[in-house]
Scaffold this active site. Structure first.
Site, mmCIF file in Angstrom:
data_model
loop_
_atom_site.group_PDB
_atom_site.id
_atom_site.type_symbol
_atom_site.label_atom_id
_atom_site.label_comp_id
_atom_site.label_asym_id
_atom_site.label_seq_id
_atom_site.Cartn_x
_atom_site.Cartn_y
_atom_site.Cartn_z
ATOM 1 N N CYS A 204 44.068 90.791 31.784
ATOM 2 C CA CYS A 204 43.671 91.215 33.634
ATOM 3 C C CYS A 204 43.619 90.342 35.294
ATOM 4 O O CYS A 204 43.354 90.535 36.348
ATOM 5 C CB CYS A 204 41.844 90.395 33.473
ATOM 6 S SG CYS A 204 41.670 88.194 33.229
ATOM 7 N N GLU B 268 38.324 96.247 27.577
ATOM 8 C CA GLU B 268 37.634 95.254 28.240
ATOM 9 C C GLU B 268 38.144 95.095 29.616
ATOM 10 O O GLU B 268 39.837 94.313 29.523
ATOM 11 C CB GLU B 268 37.024 94.422 27.307
ATOM 12 C CG GLU B 268 35.902 93.234 27.951
ATOM 13 C CD GLU B 268 37.130 91.729 28.655
ATOM 14 O OE1 GLU B 268 36.581 91.052 28.401
ATOM 15 O OE2 GLU B 268 38.177 91.839 28.154
ATOM 16 N N ARG C 148 31.819 91.849 31.909
ATOM 17 C CA ARG C 148 32.667 92.073 32.111
ATOM 18 C C ARG C 148 32.911 94.199 32.463
ATOM 19 O O ARG C 148 31.717 94.338 32.135
ATOM 20 C CB ARG C 148 33.388 92.012 30.939
ATOM 21 C CG ARG C 148 33.669 90.532 31.015
ATOM 22 C CD ARG C 148 35.185 90.304 32.176
ATOM 23 N NE ARG C 148 35.741 89.279 31.580
ATOM 24 C CZ ARG C 148 35.486 87.893 32.712
ATOM 25 N NH1 ARG C 148 34.785 88.360 33.578
ATOM 26 N NH2 ARG C 148 36.306 86.700 32.389
ATOM 27 N N ARG D 97 28.684 86.080 32.848
ATOM 28 C CA ARG D 97 29.650 86.629 32.874
ATOM 29 C C ARG D 97 29.852 88.752 32.844
ATOM 30 O O ARG D 97 29.829 89.133 31.558
ATOM 31 C CB ARG D 97 30.628 86.285 30.996
ATOM 32 C CG ARG D 97 32.497 86.313 30.974
ATOM 33 C CD ARG D 97 32.294 85.734 29.809
ATOM 34 N NE ARG D 97 34.291 86.431 29.418
ATOM 35 C CZ ARG D 97 35.175 85.774 29.954
ATOM 36 N NH1 ARG D 97 34.806 84.316 30.224
ATOM 37 N NH2 ARG D 97 36.454 85.962 29.774
#
Length: 438
Positions: free
Chosen positions: A74, A113, A158, A156
């Site tokens: 990422c 993801e 995502r 968090r």
């Protein structure tokens, strides 16, 4: 009884996808992880020896599989990085290897993801290109989820992308359950191996505690970030930036902590007295101007007591001269809360949730304020809904980095339950066990 599905686990890391899918009784037939330590741990924890580099895998030689899982790197899409995207030579192109495998092997399903900023990268063009390529063969959907919305106490968010060759039908991403998260069941009490926070940080927090205690009781602490270096400053915020103004012109103003710029050299003006402008050659963006104006007004309203307190903070690093108080209406004791040190400042958060785990640096590991210590890797693994009986890297720094890069097991499991054919056998969900315990 439906047969177990076969899955491959790319950029496998600590095996978050593996834990989620094997909890649903599916079988891993291939993993890939370049990091030598994590590669060895994956084999030790799951009995599968991962391939070491996706760039050297021939798509045609991969085993047939029903599900492809990939939490592709990422860094090139994250707001915290340079956002080079697909052009990043280090890892920005790795998503293309994933797409090549999908197109060659055509698994029935995939789950991808990444960070939510992928949606905004290049005004959405990067994600659009990925989805367009996937949509040639699959019914595709994307959605943003965070563990704290499902009772797991970590904020968090995502981005997940799922696809099904035969159509997604009634698939929908899981919706929040309204379960109020609680952090303390995930923590150990005074763990012997926990790393204490350093003395300088304790001293700095104590200085900020003085500020919190001195703030007028009749008023709420500011909800905007407190930037103490702006207290007493009056350098201009509009028009030309300081880098474009003459040395003579700037000498009529005051910089950070109210220091007069009259006798400063250009270097001293920019590096010491005007920290916001040290690397800026353009005018401040509106949001930054707004924060600075709020802080200057705050100072003017409270200068009678701030002037005595302010010099105590000057000796600390620039990042620690900022405070984000996220505990409106709560007791004004910083040590009662979960803390995190970031470039944006010292964050103070309620003890119901932990901030997002960060892969890039160990200095941003969440701090348990009431024990004056960092969270342990085991506690961070629990926040990722991981089986804490599995081994982690022996180096805490490596463990924190791997956990910061990991997918949350419970989120993946919930998505997979909705995406994949149902197996009637009882599920040994880590999340179910944890919620029952709470």
């Amino acid at each position: 009884m439906s047969r177990p599905l076969r899955f491959i686990d790319l950029f496998a890391g600590l095996g978050g996808f593996h834990q989620a899918l094997t909890a649903l009784h599916h079988e891993c037939v291939l993993a890939c992880e370049k990091d030598i330590v994590l590669n060895a741990l994956y084999e030790k924890n799951y009995g599968v020896k991962p391939h070491d580099d996706i760039r050297t895998i021939s798509s045609r030689d991969l085993p047939d599989h029903d599900i492809l899982c990939a939490g592709f790197p990422c860094q090139s899409f994250s707001k915290a990085g340079r956002q080079e995207g697909l052009e990043c030579k280090a890892n920005g192109d790795l998503i293309n290897y994933v797409l090549d495998i999908i197109e060659e092997k055509k698994p029935g399903y995939f789950i991808l993801e990444n960070v939510p900023n992928l949606e905004r990268h290049l005004n959405g063009e990067t994600l659009k290109a990925i989805l367009t390529r996937l949509a040639r063969l699959y019914d595709v959907r994307s959605g943003r989820l965070s563990p704290h919305l499902f009772g797991v106490p970590q904020i968090r968010e995502r981005l997940f992308i799922v696809g099904a060759r035969d159509g997604l039908g009634l698939f929908a991403f899981p919706t929040p359950r309204g379960v109020k998260p609680c952090l303390k069941p995930y923590l150990e009490e005074w763990p012997a191996d926990a790393k204490p926070i350093p003395r300088y940080l304790i001293d700095c927090i104590e200085v900020w505690q003085e500020f919190v205690e001195s703030f007028p009781r009749a008023k709420e602490l500011p909800s905007f970030p407190i930037w103490a270096m702006e207290f007493g400053a009056d350098y201009p915020l509009d028009g030309l930036p300081p880098l474009s103004r003459t040395l003579k012109e700037m000498r009529q103003y005051r910089g950070s902590f109210g220091r007069a710029l009259a006798s400063c050299t250009r270097f001293e003006q920019l590096e010491q007295s005007l920290p916001h402008y040290a690397l800026e050659s353009d005018p401040f963006p509106e949001w930054k101007v707004h924060f600075i104006q709020q802080n200057r007004a705050l100072y003017e309203e409270n200068k009678d007591w701030i002037d005595e307190w302010l010099p105590k903070l000057d000796r600390f690093p620039h990042s620690l001269q900022k405070l984000e108080w996220n505990c409106k209406g709560e007791e004004r004791n910083i040590w009662n809360y979960v803390l995190q040190v970031r470039a944006s400042g010292l964050r103070v958060k309620r003890s119901t949730t932990a901030p997002s785990l960060i892969a890039m640096t160990t200095t941003q590991v969440p701090i348990i304020g009431w024990e004056k210590r960092y969270m342990t890797p085991r506690e961070c693994a629990a926040l990722q809904s991981m089986d804490i009986s599995k081994e982690l890297p022996t180096s805490p720094a490596r463990a924190y980095k791997a956990l910061g890069n990991a997918v949350n097991v419970d989120l993946v499991r919930m998505i997979a339950e909705r995406l994949l054919p149902q197996d009637p056998r009882p599920q040994d969900s880590l999340e179910c066990k944890r919620l029952e315990a709470v």
